[in-house]
Write a protein that holds these residues in place. Structure first.
Motif, PDB file in Angstrom:
ATOM      1  N   GLU A 211       0.927  -0.912  -0.125  1.00  0.00           N
ATOM      2  CA  GLU A 211       0.027   0.477   0.160  1.00  0.00           C
ATOM      3  C   GLU A 211       0.476   0.803   0.009  1.00  0.00           C
ATOM      4  N   ALA A 212       2.325   1.171   0.396  1.00  0.00           N
ATOM      5  CA  ALA A 212       3.155   2.076  -0.050  1.00  0.00           C
ATOM      6  C   ALA A 212       3.551   2.371  -1.106  1.00  0.00           C
ATOM      7  N   GLY A 213       3.436   1.285  -2.331  1.00  0.00           N
ATOM      8  CA  GLY A 213       3.757   2.021  -3.316  1.00  0.00           C
ATOM      9  C   GLY A 213       4.113   0.656  -4.171  1.00  0.00           C
ATOM     10  N   LEU A 214       5.214   0.066  -3.039  1.00  0.00           N
ATOM     11  CA  LEU A 214       5.970  -1.077  -3.490  1.00  0.00           C
ATOM     12  C   LEU A 214       5.357  -2.098  -4.912  1.00  0.00           C
ATOM     13  N   ASN A 215       6.106  -2.379  -5.934  1.00  0.00           N
ATOM     14  CA  ASN A 215       5.622  -3.192  -6.867  1.00  0.00           C
ATOM     15  C   ASN A 215       6.769  -3.786  -7.571  1.00  0.00           C
ATOM     16  N   GLY A 216       6.765  -4.702  -8.223  1.00  0.00           N
ATOM     17  CA  GLY A 216       8.042  -5.695  -9.118  1.00  0.00           C
ATOM     18  C   GLY A 216       8.535  -5.176  -9.657  1.00  0.00           C
ATOM     19  N   ALA A 217       8.373  -4.187 -10.003  1.00  0.00           N
ATOM     20  CA  ALA A 217       9.503  -3.120 -10.373  1.00  0.00           C
ATOM     21  C   ALA A 217      10.489  -1.990  -9.733  1.00  0.00           C
ATOM     22  N   THR A 218       9.778  -1.812  -8.409  1.00  0.00           N
ATOM     23  CA  THR A 218      10.412  -1.230  -7.673  1.00  0.00           C
ATOM     24  C   THR A 218      11.100  -2.412  -7.122  1.00  0.00           C
ATOM     25  N   LEU A 219      10.647  -3.810  -6.841  1.00  0.00           N
ATOM     26  CA  LEU A 219      11.404  -4.780  -5.984  1.00  0.00           C
ATOM     27  C   LEU A 219      12.682  -4.999  -6.644  1.00  0.00           C
ATOM     28  N   PHE A 220      12.399  -5.087  -7.502  1.00  0.00           N
ATOM     29  CA  PHE A 220      13.704  -5.614  -8.561  1.00  0.00           C
ATOM     30  C   PHE A 220      14.644  -4.786  -9.406  1.00  0.00           C
ATOM     31  N   PHE A 221      14.181  -3.496  -9.643  1.00  0.00           N
ATOM     32  CA  PHE A 221      15.198  -2.375  -9.167  1.00  0.00           C
ATOM     33  C   PHE A 221      15.849  -2.457  -8.286  1.00  0.00           C
ATOM     34  N   THR A 222      15.164  -2.429  -7.047  1.00  0.00           N
ATOM     35  CA  THR A 222      15.824  -1.920  -5.468  1.00  0.00           C
ATOM     36  C   THR A 222      17.977  -2.972  -5.544  1.00  0.00           C
ATOM     37  N   MET A 223      16.945  -4.325  -6.531  1.00  0.00           N
ATOM     38  CA  MET A 223      17.380  -5.441  -6.289  1.00  0.00           C
ATOM     39  C   MET A 223      18.956  -4.622  -6.988  1.00  0.00           C
ATOM     40  N   ARG A 224      18.600  -4.601  -8.533  1.00  0.00           N
ATOM     41  CA  ARG A 224      20.051  -4.885  -9.484  1.00  0.00           C
ATOM     42  C   ARG A 224      20.695  -3.223  -9.553  1.00  0.00           C
ATOM     43  N   GLU A 225      19.842  -1.874  -9.037  1.00  0.00           N
ATOM     44  CA  GLU A 225      20.108  -0.719  -8.795  1.00  0.00           C
ATOM     45  C   GLU A 225      21.924  -1.172  -7.982  1.00  0.00           C
ATOM     46  N   ARG A 226      21.610  -2.192  -6.467  1.00  0.00           N
ATOM     47  CA  ARG A 226      22.904  -1.661  -6.054  1.00  0.00           C
ATOM     48  C   ARG A 226      23.597  -3.096  -6.155  1.00  0.00           C
ATOM     49  N   ARG A 227      23.687  -3.362  -7.078  1.00  0.00           N
ATOM     50  CA  ARG A 227      24.573  -3.970  -7.475  1.00  0.00           C
ATOM     51  C   ARG A 227      24.836  -5.038  -6.329  1.00  0.00           C
TER      52      ARG A 227
END
Length: 262
Positions: A211-227
């Motif tokens: 409900e705070a706005g996290l979806n799959g795109a944000t979840l996997f962006f977090t994983m990849r962006e942080r290497r």
């Protein structure tokens, strides 16, 4: 899902994955490409088979205890997974460690996912020897778990395989090359003894994550962006990630945002 086919991977391609931070150096992981005359795996006793698509989706080395535990519980070998299954597991570990600040919870995982047999093309019953285990989302939790739609087709992924040293300190199940055999544990839900804890964690996910706005795109962006490779053994848990200098980053160089999304 498929039978074995001759691999497209050579050592130059593996070195390219090292340069991108998706594979450790050869002296660490002991990877190697197959000989050109081999169309099926011819492993040494200390090796397993992995796929480039798995490492693109977060499989690290040595592998995270959660992934290895699932494989042992389900009676699976690494090649029985498919890219979407690896993605599901990497996303779950990222959700637990990076957003909830907890270790991956097996009972919670069973509430969201289940396994089924994936036959090879042209077959209807027995599981394929490559990618024959299909990990699926349970549909009734769409309002609780971050929403995403994996690719319906990862065409050609099963041709991008190579050998990887099976680390004795954190081993994958040994490679035997047989088809996966369906086990009742594939469909188990949350054990009764863990239902209360799982239910409370779901409430946190729904209210403070989804409900705070996290979806799959944000979840996997977090994983990849942080290497960071979620399915790897780390020095520190993801909730203690410290930024570009973090010792668990697979690569120190920042990725452009467009590259992360791609």
């Amino acid at each position: 899902m498929s039978h074995w086919r001759q691999s497209n991977v050579d050592e130059m391609l593996l070195e390219d994955f090292v340069a991108k931070g998706l594979l450790p150096p050869n002296e660490v992981a002991g990877w190697r490409a197959l000989l050109p005359e081999h169309e099926e795996p011819h492993l040494e006793s200390h090796e397993v088979v992995s796929f480039l698509a798995f490492h693109e989706r977060g499989l690290g080395y040595p592998a995270h205890w959660f992934l290895r535990g699932l494989l042992h519980e389900w009676g699976l070998e690494l090649q029985h997974l498919n890219p979407n299954g690896v993605l599901h597991i990497a996303g779950f570990v990222t959700l637990c460690e990076a957003f909830l600040g907890i270790e991956p919870h097996v009972g919670l995982f069973r509430a969201f996912f289940y396994g089924k047999t994936s036959p090879a093309k042209g077959e209807t019953s027995s599981a394929a020897p490559v990618g024959g285990f299909g990990l699926q989302r349970r549909p009734r939790h769409d309002d609780v778990y971050p929403e995403y739609t994996p690719a319906e087709s990862n065409k050609g992924w099963h041709g991008d395989w190579f050998y990887l040293r099976n680390p004795p300190e954190a081993p994958f199940p040994e490679f035997h090359g047989e088809r996966p055999v369906r086990d009742l544990s594939w469909t188990w839900g949350t054990p009764t003894s863990e239902m209360f804890v799982a239910r409370e964690i779901k409430k946190v996910i729904q209210k403070r994550v989804v409900e705070a706005g996290l979806n799959g795109a944000t979840l996997f962006f977090t994983m990849r962006e942080r290497r960071v490779m979620p399915l790897a053994i780390w020095r520190m848990p993801l909730w203690l990630y410290s930024g570009p200098s973090d010792p668990d980053r697979a690569f120190t160089e920042e990725l452009p945002e467009d590259d992360v999304y791609s």
